[in-house]
Design a protein around this motif. Structure first.
Motif, mmCIF file in Angstrom:
data_model
loop_
_atom_site.group_PDB
_atom_site.id
_atom_site.type_symbol
_atom_site.label_atom_id
_atom_site.label_comp_id
_atom_site.label_asym_id
_atom_site.label_seq_id
_atom_site.Cartn_x
_atom_site.Cartn_y
_atom_site.Cartn_z
ATOM 1 N N SER A 1 0.853 -1.192 0.000
ATOM 2 C CA SER A 1 0.000 0.000 0.000
ATOM 3 C C SER A 1 0.890 1.244 0.000
ATOM 4 N N PHE A 2 0.280 2.387 -0.290
ATOM 5 C CA PHE A 2 1.020 3.645 -0.262
ATOM 6 C C PHE A 2 1.590 3.875 1.145
ATOM 7 N N GLU A 3 0.775 3.563 2.160
ATOM 8 C CA GLU A 3 1.209 3.760 3.551
ATOM 9 C C GLU A 3 2.449 2.920 3.846
ATOM 10 N N GLU A 4 2.469 1.684 3.321
ATOM 11 C CA GLU A 4 3.637 0.822 3.540
ATOM 12 C C GLU A 4 4.863 1.365 2.803
ATOM 13 N N LEU A 5 4.596 2.031 1.681
ATOM 14 C CA LEU A 5 5.703 2.583 0.890
ATOM 15 C C LEU A 5 6.446 3.678 1.666
ATOM 16 N N ILE A 6 5.692 4.443 2.469
ATOM 17 C CA ILE A 6 6.330 5.579 3.153
ATOM 18 C C ILE A 6 6.630 5.295 4.627
ATOM 19 N N GLU A 7 6.167 4.158 5.163
ATOM 20 C CA GLU A 7 6.204 3.977 6.618
ATOM 21 C C GLU A 7 7.618 3.961 7.214
ATOM 22 N N ASN A 8 8.605 3.538 6.429
ATOM 23 C CA ASN A 8 9.963 3.479 7.004
ATOM 24 C C ASN A 8 10.845 4.657 6.608
ATOM 25 N N ILE A 9 10.221 5.670 6.010
ATOM 26 C CA ILE A 9 11.019 6.850 5.613
ATOM 27 C C ILE A 9 11.016 7.851 6.774
ATOM 28 N N ARG A 10 12.206 8.141 7.274
ATOM 29 C CA ARG A 10 12.291 9.082 8.411
ATOM 30 C C ARG A 10 12.188 10.524 7.917
ATOM 31 N N GLU A 11 12.927 10.836 6.849
ATOM 32 C CA GLU A 11 12.881 12.185 6.268
ATOM 33 C C GLU A 11 12.957 12.021 4.753
ATOM 34 N N GLY A 12 11.874 12.298 4.066
ATOM 35 C CA GLY A 12 11.863 12.117 2.619
ATOM 36 C C GLY A 12 10.888 13.071 1.943
ATOM 37 N N VAL A 13 10.668 12.849 0.661
ATOM 38 C CA VAL A 13 9.796 13.731 -0.113
ATOM 39 C C VAL A 13 8.867 12.888 -0.974
#
Lengths: 125, 459
Positions: free
Chosen positions: B359-371
């Motif tokens: 899911s989109f949420e899983e795609l971003i869940e481990n990013i601490r600082e990103g864009v």
């Protein structure tokens, strides 16, 4: 009131292919109906209750599917199409044959709903 | 039409052609441009184009804008002479891959034929969208709507016994919204396009798209620009589409035969890794609802979807009959041309990156600082993709943060495509035009949200 509604609905009834229009309040009480010809009126056997039930079922259906508010429902057959639009305290039902431009039908149905909401404000009709 | 075209082909064979084909296209189109609620232009047109191709060692080609028997017969003679003269001077002979002859007529599906919709109705829809966008906020200072629809009737006949008629619809709306507050000006762009009729304007909900774009544009006025630097970056489906299209174009056998060209990066790379293993790329001209749909390509070959890249490995190029012969493979119906005046060549249609189950949420869940970047404002494609995005969001501790203005980024196909480490489970497409001279190919790229481990972005 009927004349005022008729003036607003003219925008929709003038669209090529639209044969029947019914306006309901949010409780499902019919406040206005229009049919292009007497034959269309005779053919039309849908009750106001059935239109409201269909909207309620669609709302529940979409809610169970995880969706949000239902703004409109479109049914397309081989020869006809039906649109039900719900906006605040107004429900607009339109029945048209396939010659009608669906994109324009959706726009005009929405415009009628918006203008009726403006006309009646939040008051029940 | 069939009798006429068969007669033309018989004539070419009678002259001594090894192979001949004739293509005719009649394109009925309408374009409408509305700027700030004012109708700038409406142009209805009918374009008739034809060409005859004769193989006699090399190709001889003659294009014309008439389909009278005399003109077509004259064109056959010209094409044959051209091939004969060419063959005397060019030592290399051209061969084409054999394909089974086909007889078929592909009609318009159950669509609302745009030719039958009055132009006033189309204008009313666009004016309503324009009005909806401008009504969102007084800071909206410009709206620009470019609408076009067309129906293309294609006729194809060749000396191997194929005769094909196909009718293809296309409808497109491009929306630009500009907002201003003081010295700050922001712009967003929306595109709706499909091989469809007027019903697209109902189902794609351009009214809702217009209002959303207008809201986004206003939101950007108070957003910050992203700080330039290297970040983990997630891009939306449109940007994925741009990357898919650019990568897909490089799988054309024509470009792969020109390693020095801007799109020749995949020359000699069959069977090799050309990008991250999370990428599977398909060129699909057959799925309904996409911007480019055809049953037969410009050489009368039945079109089929092809996985050109599987798990990062270049599996095949896309071919014309000529390149398929040269590469000893099958042509799978990917030869295209802007109209019948142009000669067919293998060009990508809808380049689609396969989704996964994240899911989109899983795609971003481990990013601490990103864009997170969304939307394409402008881009150049090739080995180096340069893109100006519409807007973005900070990603902080696995969640979307404040909105950001559009950023620029550069993807170097030889390096950054290997930095994609995840793809999501969603799908959308970016319809685009591939310009050639004063003509264009409708193309699209699509796929899920994708994540770059690291990508350099500019403000």
């Amino acid at each position: 009131m009927s004349e005022e509604i008729a003036r607003v609905v003219k925008d929709l009834s003038s669209l090529y292919g639209v044969n029947s229009i019914v306006i309901l309040n949010s409780e499902g009480k019919g406040v206005y109906s229009w049919h292009r010809t007497d034959a269309d009126r005779r053919r039309f056997r849908l009750s106001e209750r059935t239109i409201k039930d269909m909207l309620d079922r669609a709302v529940e259906f979409v809610r169970l599917a995880g969706g949000d508010q239902v703004r409109n429902i479109i049914f397309r057959g081989r020869e006809n199409m039906t649109v039900i639009e719900h906006l605040e305290n107004i429900i607009v039902f339109a029945f048209a044959d396939m010659r009608a431009n669906l994109a324009l039908l959706l726009i005009r149905v929405r415009r009628v709903a918006e203008n009726l909401v403006k006309m009646f404000g939040g008051t029940s009709i | 039409m069939k009798d006429l075209l068969e007669k033309i082909i018989e004539n070419a064979v009678g002259l001594g052609a090894e192979y001949a084909d004739v293509r005719i296209q009649r394109i009925y189109s309408n374009t409408i441009r509305i700027v700030n609620g004012r109708i700038e232009r409406t142009i209805p047109s009918v374009e008739l184009t034809a060409s005859i191709r004769v193989l006699k060692g090399v190709w001889g080609i003659s294009s014309l804008t008439s389909i009278s028997e005399d003109d077509l017969l004259g064109a056959v003679n010209k094409a044959f002479k051209m091939a004969k003269t060419g063959a005397e001077r060019i030592p290399e002979t051209i061969k084409i891959k054999e394909v089974k002859p086909v007889e078929d007529k592909v009609k318009l599906g159950e669509i609302q034929d745009p030719r039958e919709v009055p132009i006033e109705e189309k204008m009313e829809i666009i004016l309503e969208c324009d009005n909806a966008a401008r009504s969102v906020d007084t800071r909206i200072i410009r709206t620009d709507y470019s609408y076009s629809d067309n129906v293309t009737e294609k006729y194809f006949c060749n000396s191997e016994g194929s005769y094909i008629e196909e009718i293809i619809p296309f409808t497109e709306l491009r929306i630009v919204v500009v907002a201003r507050e003081g010295e700050v000006i922001q712009q967003t762009i929306g595109r709706i396009a499909a091989s469809a009729g007027q019903e697209l304007m109902a189902y794609a909900d351009p009214l809702e798209v217009s209002e959303r774009l207008a809201r986004d544009t206003v939101k950007l006025l108070s957003a910050k620009s992203p700080s330039p630097g290297k970040y983990p970056v997630v891009v939306d489906n449109g940007i994925t589409g741009l990357i898919a299209l650019s990568t897909g174009l490089m799988t054309s056998a024509q470009f792969a035969s020109m390693p020095e060209s801007e799109l020749g990066a995949f020359a000699g790379k069959l069977g090799q890794k050309v990008c991250s293993e999370v990428i599977t790329l398909t060129d699909d001209p057959t799925s309904s609802g996409l911007p480019v749909v055809f049953h037969y390509d410009e050489e009368g070959v039945p079109a089929r979807p092809v996985n050109v890249i599987e798990n990062g490995v270049l599996r095949t190029y896309i071919h014309s009959r000529e390149t398929a012969y040269r590469f000893e493979t099958e042509p799978l119906g990917h030869s295209r041309a802007p109209n019948a005046l142009f000669q067919p060549k293998p060009i990508v249609s809808n380049a689609i990156i396969k989704s996964s189950d994240l899911s989109f949420e899983e795609l971003i869940e481990n990013i601490r600082e990103g864009v997170y970047l969304r939307g394409v404002v402008g881009a150049t494609i090739g080995r180096i993709i340069q893109c100006k995005t519409m807007m973005g969001y900070r990603i902080v501790d696995g969640e979307l943060g404040e909105p950001l203005r559009g950023a620029t980024f550069v993807v170097d196909a030889s390096k950054d495509l290997f930095n994609i480490d995840a793809v999501a489970n969603d799908f959308d497409i970016l319809p685009l035009r591939l310009i050639e001279g004063d003509r264009f190919y409708p193309v699209s790229g699509g796929g899920p949200h994708i994540r770059f481990k690291e990508l350099k972005i500019g403000g």
